[in-house]
Design a protein around this motif. Structure first.
Motif, PDB file in Angstrom:
ATOM      1  N   THR A   1       2.703 -10.994   5.674  1.00  0.00           N
ATOM      2  CA  THR A   1       3.749 -10.352   6.453  1.00  0.00           C
ATOM      3  C   THR A   1       4.836 -11.378   6.773  1.00  0.00           C
ATOM      4  OG1 THR A   1       2.600 -10.840   8.545  1.00  0.00           O
ATOM      5  CG2 THR A   1       2.125  -8.732   7.477  1.00  0.00           C
ATOM      6  N   ALA A   2       5.987 -10.892   7.199  1.00  0.00           N
ATOM      7  CA  ALA A   2       7.149 -11.765   7.399  1.00  0.00           C
ATOM      8  C   ALA A   2       6.911 -12.824   8.460  1.00  0.00           C
ATOM      9  CB  ALA A   2       8.365 -10.923   7.765  1.00  0.00           C
ATOM     10  N   ASP A   3       6.030 -12.540   9.424  1.00  0.00           N
ATOM     11  CA  ASP A   3       5.823 -13.477  10.521  1.00  0.00           C
ATOM     12  C   ASP A   3       4.581 -14.349  10.346  1.00  0.00           C
ATOM     13  OD1 ASP A   3       4.112 -11.363  10.813  1.00  0.00           O
ATOM     14  OD2 ASP A   3       4.666 -10.875  12.870  1.00  0.00           O
ATOM     15  N   GLY A   4       4.087 -14.437   9.103  1.00  0.00           N
ATOM     16  CA  GLY A   4       2.998 -15.355   8.812  1.00  0.00           C
ATOM     17  C   GLY A   4       1.612 -14.763   8.864  1.00  0.00           C
ATOM     18  N   GLY A   5       1.505 -13.471   9.138  1.00  0.00           N
ATOM     19  CA  GLY A   5       0.203 -12.833   9.166  1.00  0.00           C
ATOM     20  C   GLY A   5      -0.154 -12.234   7.821  1.00  0.00           C
ATOM     21  N   VAL A   6      -1.205 -11.435   7.809  1.00  0.00           N
ATOM     22  CA  VAL A   6      -1.604 -10.701   6.609  1.00  0.00           C
ATOM     23  C   VAL A   6      -1.960  -9.274   6.995  1.00  0.00           C
ATOM     24  CG1 VAL A   6      -2.437 -12.723   5.345  1.00  0.00           C
ATOM     25  CG2 VAL A   6      -4.028 -11.430   6.770  1.00  0.00           C
ATOM     26  N   SER A   7      -1.668  -8.344   6.095  1.00  0.00           N
ATOM     27  CA  SER A   7      -2.090  -6.949   6.241  1.00  0.00           C
ATOM     28  C   SER A   7      -2.812  -6.555   4.967  1.00  0.00           C
ATOM     29  CB  SER A   7      -0.882  -6.029   6.468  1.00  0.00           C
ATOM     30  OG  SER A   7      -0.426  -6.098   7.800  1.00  0.00           O
ATOM     31  N   ARG A   8      -4.132  -6.503   5.050  1.00  0.00           N
ATOM     32  CA  ARG A   8      -4.953  -6.104   3.899  1.00  0.00           C
ATOM     33  C   ARG A   8      -5.983  -5.088   4.378  1.00  0.00           C
ATOM     34  NH1 ARG A   8      -5.164 -11.908   2.541  1.00  0.00           N
ATOM     35  NH2 ARG A   8      -7.271 -11.948   3.436  1.00  0.00           N
ATOM     36  N   GLN A   9      -5.525  -3.922   4.761  1.00  0.00           N
ATOM     37  CA  GLN A   9      -6.460  -2.899   5.215  1.00  0.00           C
ATOM     38  C   GLN A   9      -7.312  -2.421   4.048  1.00  0.00           C
ATOM     39  OE1 GLN A   9      -3.047  -0.902   7.464  1.00  0.00           O
ATOM     40  NE2 GLN A   9      -4.861  -0.232   8.618  1.00  0.00           N
ATOM     41  N   ALA A  10      -8.541  -2.056   4.347  1.00  0.00           N
ATOM     42  CA  ALA A  10      -9.548  -1.829   3.320  1.00  0.00           C
ATOM     43  C   ALA A  10      -9.104  -0.844   2.250  1.00  0.00           C
ATOM     44  CB  ALA A  10     -10.839  -1.331   3.961  1.00  0.00           C
ATOM     45  N   LEU A  11      -9.230  -1.286   0.998  1.00  0.00           N
ATOM     46  CA  LEU A  11      -8.991  -0.489  -0.204  1.00  0.00           C
ATOM     47  C   LEU A  11      -7.557   0.015  -0.320  1.00  0.00           C
ATOM     48  CD1 LEU A  11     -12.383   1.431  -0.479  1.00  0.00           C
ATOM     49  CD2 LEU A  11     -11.782  -0.892  -1.162  1.00  0.00           C
TER      50      LEU A  11
ATOM     51  N   ILE B   1      -7.067  -4.547  -2.526  1.00  0.00           N
ATOM     52  CA  ILE B   1      -7.537  -4.517  -3.913  1.00  0.00           C
ATOM     53  C   ILE B   1      -7.043  -5.737  -4.676  1.00  0.00           C
ATOM     54  CG2 ILE B   1      -7.310  -3.256  -6.091  1.00  0.00           C
ATOM     55  CD1 ILE B   1      -7.409  -0.665  -4.389  1.00  0.00           C
ATOM     56  N   GLU B   2      -5.818  -6.176  -4.399  1.00  0.00           N
ATOM     57  CA  GLU B   2      -5.316  -7.402  -5.026  1.00  0.00           C
ATOM     58  C   GLU B   2      -6.156  -8.606  -4.593  1.00  0.00           C
ATOM     59  OE1 GLU B   2      -1.268 -10.162  -5.353  1.00  0.00           O
ATOM     60  OE2 GLU B   2      -1.195  -8.227  -4.310  1.00  0.00           O
ATOM     61  N   ALA B   3      -6.523  -8.667  -3.319  1.00  0.00           N
ATOM     62  CA  ALA B   3      -7.364  -9.769  -2.839  1.00  0.00           C
ATOM     63  C   ALA B   3      -8.743  -9.724  -3.486  1.00  0.00           C
ATOM     64  CB  ALA B   3      -7.495  -9.703  -1.321  1.00  0.00           C
TER      65      ALA B   3
ATOM     66  N   ALA C   1      -9.159  13.468   1.194  1.00  0.00           N
ATOM     67  CA  ALA C   1      -8.450  13.175  -0.046  1.00  0.00           C
ATOM     68  C   ALA C   1      -8.123  11.690  -0.158  1.00  0.00           C
ATOM     69  CB  ALA C   1      -7.174  14.011  -0.135  1.00  0.00           C
ATOM     70  N   GLU C   2      -7.686  11.093   0.949  1.00  0.00           N
ATOM     71  CA  GLU C   2      -7.363   9.667   0.934  1.00  0.00           C
ATOM     72  C   GLU C   2      -8.617   8.826   0.755  1.00  0.00           C
ATOM     73  OE1 GLU C   2      -5.240   6.004   1.315  1.00  0.00           O
ATOM     74  OE2 GLU C   2      -4.748   8.030   0.625  1.00  0.00           O
ATOM     75  N   LEU C   3      -9.714   9.258   1.359  1.00  0.00           N
ATOM     76  CA  LEU C   3     -10.967   8.542   1.192  1.00  0.00           C
ATOM     77  C   LEU C   3     -11.382   8.537  -0.274  1.00  0.00           C
ATOM     78  CD1 LEU C   3     -13.312   7.142   2.716  1.00  0.00           C
ATOM     79  CD2 LEU C   3     -14.435   9.374   2.805  1.00  0.00           C
ATOM     80  N   THR C   4     -11.293   9.691  -0.928  1.00  0.00           N
ATOM     81  CA  THR C   4     -11.632   9.773  -2.348  1.00  0.00           C
ATOM     82  C   THR C   4     -10.710   8.884  -3.182  1.00  0.00           C
ATOM     83  OG1 THR C   4     -12.487  12.019  -2.118  1.00  0.00           O
ATOM     84  CG2 THR C   4     -11.801  11.339  -4.319  1.00  0.00           C
ATOM     85  N   ARG C   5      -9.426   8.888  -2.867  1.00  0.00           N
ATOM     86  CA  ARG C   5      -8.472   8.075  -3.620  1.00  0.00           C
ATOM     87  C   ARG C   5      -8.814   6.596  -3.501  1.00  0.00           C
ATOM     88  NH1 ARG C   5      -4.417   4.893  -3.344  1.00  0.00           N
ATOM     89  NH2 ARG C   5      -4.436   4.793  -1.071  1.00  0.00           N
ATOM     90  N   ARG C   6      -9.137   6.146  -2.293  1.00  0.00           N
ATOM     91  CA  ARG C   6      -9.463   4.732  -2.103  1.00  0.00           C
ATOM     92  C   ARG C   6     -10.761   4.357  -2.809  1.00  0.00           C
ATOM     93  NH1 ARG C   6      -7.552   2.542   3.853  1.00  0.00           N
ATOM     94  NH2 ARG C   6      -5.699   3.869   4.082  1.00  0.00           N
ATOM     95  N   PHE C   7     -11.751   5.229  -2.734  1.00  0.00           N
ATOM     96  CA  PHE C   7     -13.004   4.951  -3.431  1.00  0.00           C
ATOM     97  C   PHE C   7     -12.783   4.911  -4.947  1.00  0.00           C
ATOM     98  CE2 PHE C   7     -16.264   6.541  -0.038  1.00  0.00           C
ATOM     99  CZ  PHE C   7     -15.888   5.510   0.784  1.00  0.00           C
ATOM    100  N   ASP C   8     -12.030   5.857  -5.457  1.00  0.00           N
ATOM    101  CA  ASP C   8     -11.753   5.896  -6.898  1.00  0.00           C
ATOM    102  C   ASP C   8     -11.067   4.614  -7.370  1.00  0.00           C
ATOM    103  OD1 ASP C   8     -12.854   8.413  -7.138  1.00  0.00           O
ATOM    104  OD2 ASP C   8     -10.921   9.476  -7.224  1.00  0.00           O
ATOM    105  N   ALA C   9     -10.252   4.028  -6.507  1.00  0.00           N
ATOM    106  CA  ALA C   9      -9.471   2.842  -6.892  1.00  0.00           C
ATOM    107  C   ALA C   9     -10.353   1.658  -7.254  1.00  0.00           C
ATOM    108  CB  ALA C   9      -8.504   2.461  -5.774  1.00  0.00           C
ATOM    109  N   ILE C  10     -11.593   1.617  -6.725  1.00  0.00           N
ATOM    110  CA  ILE C  10     -12.487   0.511  -7.080  1.00  0.00           C
ATOM    111  C   ILE C  10     -13.764   1.009  -7.757  1.00  0.00           C
ATOM    112  CG2 ILE C  10     -11.588  -1.008  -5.276  1.00  0.00           C
ATOM    113  CD1 ILE C  10     -14.216  -0.424  -3.709  1.00  0.00           C
ATOM    114  N   GLY C  11     -13.796   2.304  -8.103  1.00  0.00           N
ATOM    115  CA  GLY C  11     -14.902   2.824  -8.886  1.00  0.00           C
ATOM    116  C   GLY C  11     -16.173   3.106  -8.108  1.00  0.00           C
ATOM    117  N   ILE C  12     -16.026   3.498  -6.841  1.00  0.00           N
ATOM    118  CA  ILE C  12     -17.205   3.893  -6.068  1.00  0.00           C
ATOM    119  C   ILE C  12     -17.035   5.327  -5.590  1.00  0.00           C
ATOM    120  CG2 ILE C  12     -17.667   1.522  -5.354  1.00  0.00           C
ATOM    121  CD1 ILE C  12     -16.557   2.267  -2.564  1.00  0.00           C
ATOM    122  N   SER C  13     -18.050   5.868  -4.959  1.00  0.00           N
ATOM    123  CA  SER C  13     -18.026   7.257  -4.501  1.00  0.00           C
ATOM    124  C   SER C  13     -18.867   7.369  -3.234  1.00  0.00           C
ATOM    125  CB  SER C  13     -18.603   8.189  -5.570  1.00  0.00           C
ATOM    126  OG  SER C  13     -19.986   7.910  -5.766  1.00  0.00           O
TER     127      SER C  13
END
Length: 409
Positions: free
Chosen positions: A22-32, A37-39, A156-168
């Motif tokens: 983030t611009a102020d030196g932090g990080v935002s990496r909320q799950a999935l 996913i990049e991390a 729907a969002e839960l399914t999308r996030r799970f699909d992004a890394i191949g889990i269910s």
């Protein structure tokens, strides 16, 4: 004395902090999310570079694996999480994953074949973007179907996030493990006890339980000008009296336990009406159920006394509790022996925040340790742990694992 690669570890910390920066030196990496996913891909690449084996389980938990020869049926695990809160810090969780990885890399580079297979784990969604401690909850066999209905994202969002890394959902429910010999986690303290005392390492002896209560004080609405003050039944007066008395009582009788009132809503909520009803969200924490039972009795007594003092009624409704997690004496001693080997000062202490270790303690001997946090700042872009403390934590993880494999071989 065997130690990790200091420059490599510090480079990893800096490099990982750029993902989701983030611009102020932090990080935002909320799950999935994309940043998380990049991390996760970055972590997988570091595992491959180190020549370690990689695994992804049904809960999306990632592992770097250093197999014993022959591969043991059971394993010793260490790690934490790479996801963050929104606009959080670069050390919370991430440092624990990186020091576990560095320990395995160091062993491999020095041709030290452990007698027990070791894993460095990145757990999915520790920070509750979807549900709290999700990955470790699945590993511990604590996840159930109805948990998905309480997800913080819609279906729907839960399914999308799970699909992004191949889990269910199904793979999550099947991720429980029975092959864990021991678990250890490093984390930043997120407080000032170590820094204030000038101590290198905090050996966590329990992760506190958390109990929450919905409290409602009821009085009488009245004209804020016309009603004499000595005849008012002001619900906010009762709530305010309770907050102050609870603070003094817990500090005097239950230290290092804590209590908090984080939400207060007054109704009707107008500047010229005496509050008729006040809702409060009360939370209290301690390291043992016995202490929490006593805290509950005292806090409920204070609620009744404060209500009576101001001519009010009061009701309270408890919510499901988080049970305290006691740490394993054998793993705590391994941490302390490792610290002594490295000449690091240490003391035992409670963890007042929740961690994946509390789930792992349900299935294996488990413990965790802290390194200092500057000014106790966490979940904040200004979160900082000095390089020397990061390196101490990494070298300690290496020696803790060496202690544990001796015991478990």
């Amino acid at each position: 004395m065997l130690k990790g690669n200091e420059a490599r570890l510090l480079s990893d910390i800096r490099e990982l902090s750029r993902i989701g920066a983030t611009a102020d030196g932090g990080v935002s990496r909320q799950a999935l999310t994309a940043a998380d996913i990049e991390a996760r891909r970055w972590y997988q690449a570091r595992i491959a570079e180190a020549g370690l084996d990689y695994a992804l389980d049904g809960a999306g938990n990632q592992s770097a694996i250093l197999f014993s020869d022959p591969p043991s049926e059971k394993r010793i695990l260490a790690g934490s999480h790479l996801d963050s809160v929104p606009n959080g810090g670069r050390y919370d969780g991430s440092l624990g994953v990186l020091v576990a990885l560095e320990a395995l890399r160091t062993l491999k580079e020095n041709d030290i074949a452990p007698p027990v297979t070791l894993e460095a784990v990145n757990f999915t969604d520790e920070e509750s973007a979807i549900m709290g401690l999700m990955g470790s909850k699945a590993v511990a066999g604590q996840l159930i179907e109805t948990d998905f209905e309480r997800s913080r994202v819609d279906g729907a969002e839960l399914t999308r996030r799970f699909d992004a890394i191949g889990i269910s959902r199904e793979s999550m429910l099947g991720a429980a493990r029975d092959d864990v010999l021991a678990w250890v986690e490093l984390h930043i303290e997120q407080g000032t006890r170590l820094e204030s005392a000038g101590i290198d390492i905090g050996v966590v002896n329990a992760i506190v339980g958390i109990r929450s209560v919905h409290v409602t004080f009821r009085g009488e609405a009245a004209h804020a000008g016309a009603k004499p003050m000595d005849r008012r039944r002001d619900a906010l007066w009762g709530a305010a009296t309770f907050v102050l008395r609870a603070r003094e009582h817990v500090m005097r009788h239950y230290s290092p336990g804590v209590c908090n009132v984080g939400i207060i809503n007054a109704q009707p909520g107008a500047f010229n009406i005496v509050p008729a009803e006040v809702y409060c969200a009360l939370e209290y924490r301690h390291g043992s159920d016995d202490e929490m039972d006593m805290m509950r009795a005292d806090l409920y007594r204070l609620l009744d006394e404060c209500a009576a003092k101001h001519g009010l009624s009061v009701t309270y409704e408890k919510t499901p509790a988080v049970i305290p997690a006691a740490m394993s004496e054998s793993v705590m001693r391994a941490i302390e022996r490792g610290a002594d080997t490295l000449g690091l000062s240490h003391k035992r202490m409670l963890s007042f925040a929740g961690h994946d270790t509390q789930n792992m303690a349900k299935i294996a001997p488990a413990a965790m340790y802290f390194v200092p946090s500057v000014a106790g700042v966490s979940h904040n872009p200004n979160e900082f742990t000095c390089d020397a403390d990061c390196v101490n934590g990494a070298n300690l993880m290496l020696h803790v694992l060496l202690e544990l494999v001796k015991e478990c071989a």
